[in-house]
Design an enzyme around this catalytic site. Structure first.
Site, PDB file in Angstrom:
ATOM      1  CG  ASP A   3      -1.809  -1.233   1.278  1.00 16.90           C
ATOM      2  OD1 ASP A   3      -2.242  -1.691   0.215  1.00 16.90           O
ATOM      3  OD2 ASP A   3      -2.013  -1.755   2.387  1.00 16.90           O
ATOM      4  CE  LYS A  33       3.329  -2.305  -4.500  1.00 11.03           C
ATOM      5  NZ  LYS A  33       2.827  -2.030  -3.135  1.00 11.03           N
ATOM      6  N   GLY A  71      -4.322  -4.363  -4.329  1.00  8.74           N
ATOM      7  CA  GLY A  71      -5.321  -3.363  -4.723  1.00  8.74           C
ATOM      8  C   GLY A  71      -4.577  -2.106  -5.117  1.00  8.74           C
ATOM      9  CG  HIS A  72      -1.569  -2.080  -7.541  1.00 13.83           C
ATOM     10  ND1 HIS A  72      -0.806  -2.851  -8.367  1.00 13.83           N
ATOM     11  CD2 HIS A  72      -1.116  -2.350  -6.282  1.00 13.83           C
ATOM     12  CE1 HIS A  72       0.076  -3.542  -7.647  1.00 13.83           C
ATOM     13  NE2 HIS A  72      -0.099  -3.262  -6.386  1.00 13.83           N
ATOM     14  CD  GLN A 122       0.890  -8.719  -2.538  1.00  9.98           C
ATOM     15  OE1 GLN A 122       1.664  -9.366  -3.216  1.00  9.98           O
ATOM     16  NE2 GLN A 122      -0.352  -8.516  -2.915  1.00  9.98           N
TER      17      GLN A 122
END
Ligand code: IMP
Length: 425
Positions: free
Chosen positions: A13, A16, A40-41, A224
């Site tokens: 988080d 990225k 979750g990007h 991650q």
């Protein structure tokens, strides 16, 4: 060498997605190489937010090839949902997305097992996973009991393998008092997935190699963060893949010597979601303030993230193991709300000092982080686009981070929007 890798140097988080989106502009190909729908990007374009789980963030740019390489564990249902969401966002995905034929499939029983493992564990034994079936899927991969995309393309063989696997999985489910999964329904669902997936399936090892050999700009998108790496993270509170730079080679087939620049991404503070040691975790009131200001809720699960101060010990370790060439610091604007900013440079445990992150979880759980303190700048910096326009206190903080990590900071992000960046070089 025109290949670049983007790695989170904290517990995920780090932002990225935004940075990959930014770097994608100058890339020809963007490759996801590990993890799965646990990621979750988040990317914000003109005030609209899109969250990507499998698909590389480069998909938001025209004329880019996006690759989901074999190190990723693919959940077809979740991928299709993502593609449907992208369509609603105005992005139609076609031949620009390729999925590796070697990628392992996250099957429904993986998600059930993830929930069982988490549910059966008590207290500190809970990892706090995203419940996306990631651990059980990688477990099957290593145990040589996995199903891959290539298997899905061969219905008869797939059915036979699935039948064999289900026999064992259903025994396990029965042990935990769960209903067995029906072969027919699972097979039919899988074949529906196969039909939609087929046009995207490719021999991505060759595709990525060809792009690298032709001198194309290839961007490897990490998911991650280094502290969640299965080997070097805060085990067992980690994810089940190599979320450090080593994952690029095993997850794409591109050898280490062909990885060019490695860019590390860290927040100006630190967060962690799920269980596990977090030496720089903030006191409740301060943590709540930062969580509120930084909208620190999981992009995949919506869980509130634990907030902490910048952990120099963990980040310097990550810079080292990943060979980070330059750093990006994100969410610098969030610290505008903080009066005095802390930065951890060492841990102390029972009179002993630690400059490197120890393997022993007990030490990490109970150690005391030793901080340097910096005065905050307490003014809105979200509209700043040049470093010289940052308040002096913000510049001093960045210089201290840079000095400590021994690595230049190339970009400072000051807001969620695509344009909210200070480019330093
Ligand atoms: P899993 O990857 O779902 O098995 O979860 C293992 C650990 O990694 C948990 O602490 C999760 O919260 C964490 N994790 C997994 N993916 C992400 C991510 O994308 N960002 C932050 N934490 C993650």
């Amino acid at each position: 060498m025109p290949t670049t890798c983007v790695i989170g140097v904290q517990w995920g988080d780090e932002g990225k997605g935004k940075i990959v989106d930014l770097l994608s502009e100058k890339s020809d190909m963007i490759v996801r190489y590990q993890g799965g729908a646990n990621a979750g990007h988040t990317v914000v374009v003109k005030g609209r937010k899109v969250v990507l789980h499998h698909v590389p963030s480069g998909i938001l740019h025209a004329n880019k090839i996006c690759v989901i390489a074999h190190g990723v564990v693919l959940d077809p249902q979740s991928l299709f949902q993502e593609l449907d969401d992208l369509r609603k966002f105005g992005v139609v995905v076609g031949k620009n997305l390729l999925v590796s034929d070697r990628a392992h499939l996250v099957m429904p029983y993986h998600k059930v097992l993830d929930a069982i493992w988490e549910g059966e564990a008590s207290g500190a034994a809970k990892i706090g996973t995203t419940l996306r079936g990631i651990g059980p899927c990688y477990t099957d991969k290593v145990a040589r009991k996995g199903l891959r995309v290539v298997d899905l393309m061969k219905p008869r063989k797939f059915r036979a393998r699935l039948e064999e696997i289900l026999r064992e999985k259903n025994k396990i489910l029965r042990l935990y008092g769960r209903p067995p999964l029906a072969l027919r329904a699972l097979y039919d669902e899988s074949m529906a997935h196969a039909a939609r997936l087929r046009p995207m399936v490719a021999e991505t090892v060759a595709v990525v190699h060809d792009a690298v050999d032709r001198g194309k700009n290839v961007l490897f998108e990490g998911a991650q963060g280094a502290m969640l790496d299965i080997d070097l993270g805060t085990y067992p509170y980690v994810t089940s893949s190599n979320s450090d730079v080593c994952g690029v080679s095993s997850g794409t087939g591109i050898p280490p010597k062909k990885i060019g620049k490695v860019i590390g991404v860290a927040k100006a503070y630190c967060t962690r979601v799920g269980g596990g040691p977090f030496p720089t975790e903030m006191e409740e009131e301060q943590g709540n303030q930062v969580r509120q200001q930084g909208a620190e809720y999981g992009a995949t699960t919506g869980r509130p993230r634990r907030c902490g101060w910048f952990d120099g010990v963990a980040s310097r370790f990550a810079v080292r193991i990943n060979g980070i060439d330059e750093m990006v610091i994100t969410k610098m604007d969030v610290l505008s709300a903080v009066k005095r900013i802390r930065f951890a440079r060492r841990y102390s445990y029972r009179g002993r000092m630690y400059d490197d992150i120890p393997a022993d979880t007990d030490i990490l759980e109970s150690c005391r982080a030793l901080y340097d303190e910096f005065p905050g700048w307490e003014e809105d910096i979200s509209a700043v686009r040049r470093e010289r326009n940052l308040p002096a206190a913000a510049r001093r903080y960045l210089a201290a981070v840079e000095r400590f990590l021994g690595c230049p900071i190339s970009i400072v992000s000051v807001g969620s929007d695509r344009e909210a960046n200070i480019i330093r070089k």
